[in-house]
Every structure is written in C-alpha cells, then in structure tokens.
Design a protein around this motif. Structure first.
Motif, mmCIF file in Angstrom:
data_model
loop_
_atom_site.group_PDB
_atom_site.id
_atom_site.type_symbol
_atom_site.label_atom_id
_atom_site.label_comp_id
_atom_site.label_asym_id
_atom_site.label_seq_id
_atom_site.Cartn_x
_atom_site.Cartn_y
_atom_site.Cartn_z
ATOM 1 N N GLY A 1 0.801 -1.214 0.000
ATOM 2 C CA GLY A 1 0.000 0.000 0.000
ATOM 3 C C GLY A 1 0.831 1.260 0.000
ATOM 4 N N ARG A 2 0.147 2.398 0.171
ATOM 5 C CA ARG A 2 0.830 3.693 0.185
ATOM 6 C C ARG A 2 0.365 4.504 1.382
ATOM 7 N N VAL A 3 1.262 5.277 1.933
ATOM 8 C CA VAL A 3 0.952 6.300 2.920
ATOM 9 C C VAL A 3 1.435 7.598 2.316
ATOM 10 N N GLN B 1 -3.609 1.348 14.004
ATOM 11 C CA GLN B 1 -3.062 1.967 15.212
ATOM 12 C C GLN B 1 -3.455 3.438 15.353
ATOM 13 N N VAL B 2 -4.004 4.041 14.307
ATOM 14 C CA VAL B 2 -4.316 5.468 14.333
ATOM 15 C C VAL B 2 -5.737 5.700 13.820
ATOM 16 N N LEU C 1 -8.142 8.186 6.455
ATOM 17 C CA LEU C 1 -7.850 6.783 6.720
ATOM 18 C C LEU C 1 -8.700 5.972 5.754
ATOM 19 N N HIS C 2 -8.065 5.282 4.839
ATOM 20 C CA HIS C 2 -8.768 4.583 3.763
ATOM 21 C C HIS C 2 -8.937 3.093 4.013
ATOM 22 N N ILE D 1 -3.386 5.621 3.989
ATOM 23 C CA ILE D 1 -3.514 6.750 4.919
ATOM 24 C C ILE D 1 -2.953 7.990 4.254
ATOM 25 N N LYS D 2 -3.596 9.136 4.502
ATOM 26 C CA LYS D 2 -3.068 10.423 4.049
ATOM 27 C C LYS D 2 -2.753 11.255 5.282
#
Length: 86
Positions: free
Chosen positions: A7-9, A29-30, A65-66, A80-81
């Motif tokens: 994935g990507r952050v 976790q977030v 948060l995707h 996540i962005k």
C-alpha cells in the motif's frame, strides 16, 4: 513517501512512494485527527503469513484513513493520508 510492505501512505507536499505486496489490515493503530511523528506505527498488515508494520513517513496529522480492520488491500492502494501539522 511510504514506509511498509504494501500500500501507500501519502504525506501532502511530499512525493509518495509505493510498496509492493497485497495484504490484510490486522491492527489499525491510528484514527483521523491523530498526530503522528515520522517513524510512528500506523498499522499492522498481514501478508504471506507475516506481519508487517507500516510507519509514518513524516510528521503530521492523519487527514484520511482509507482502511479498516480486516480490509484486504492491493499493492499501491492508498492506506492513509497525512497532512503536515501546522
């Protein structure tokens, strides 16, 4: 920039990186609005019977948060962005 194994952050105003494996979200976790620092744990993923930690690639605030617990994600999916704090 992304740190992790799938994935990507994305950090706004930075170049995002991509990682290569599909997986299952094991432990988020977030949440949106959380303040993070570079290197903080964002989530745990399971891929090929191994757990991988995805870390924050920059300081900021979780803007989007995707993913959720037990979601299956593909390589290059946005997870996540993070928005720059300030």
């Amino acid at each position: 920039m992304a740190v992790g194994s799938q994935g990507r952050v994305v950090c706004e105003a930075e170049t995002d990186g991509e990682v290569n494996h599909a997986g299952l979200i094991a432990t988020p976790q977030v949440s949106v609005g959380a303040k993070v620092k570079k290197g903080d744990k964002l989530l745990m993923m399971e891929a090929m019977k191994m757990q991988n930690t995805v870390y924050a690639p920059c300081d900021g605030v979780v803007a989007e948060l995707h993913v959720a617990l037990a979601d299956t994600v593909e390589a290059k999916d946005l997870l996540i962005k993070i928005r720059a704090a300030g």
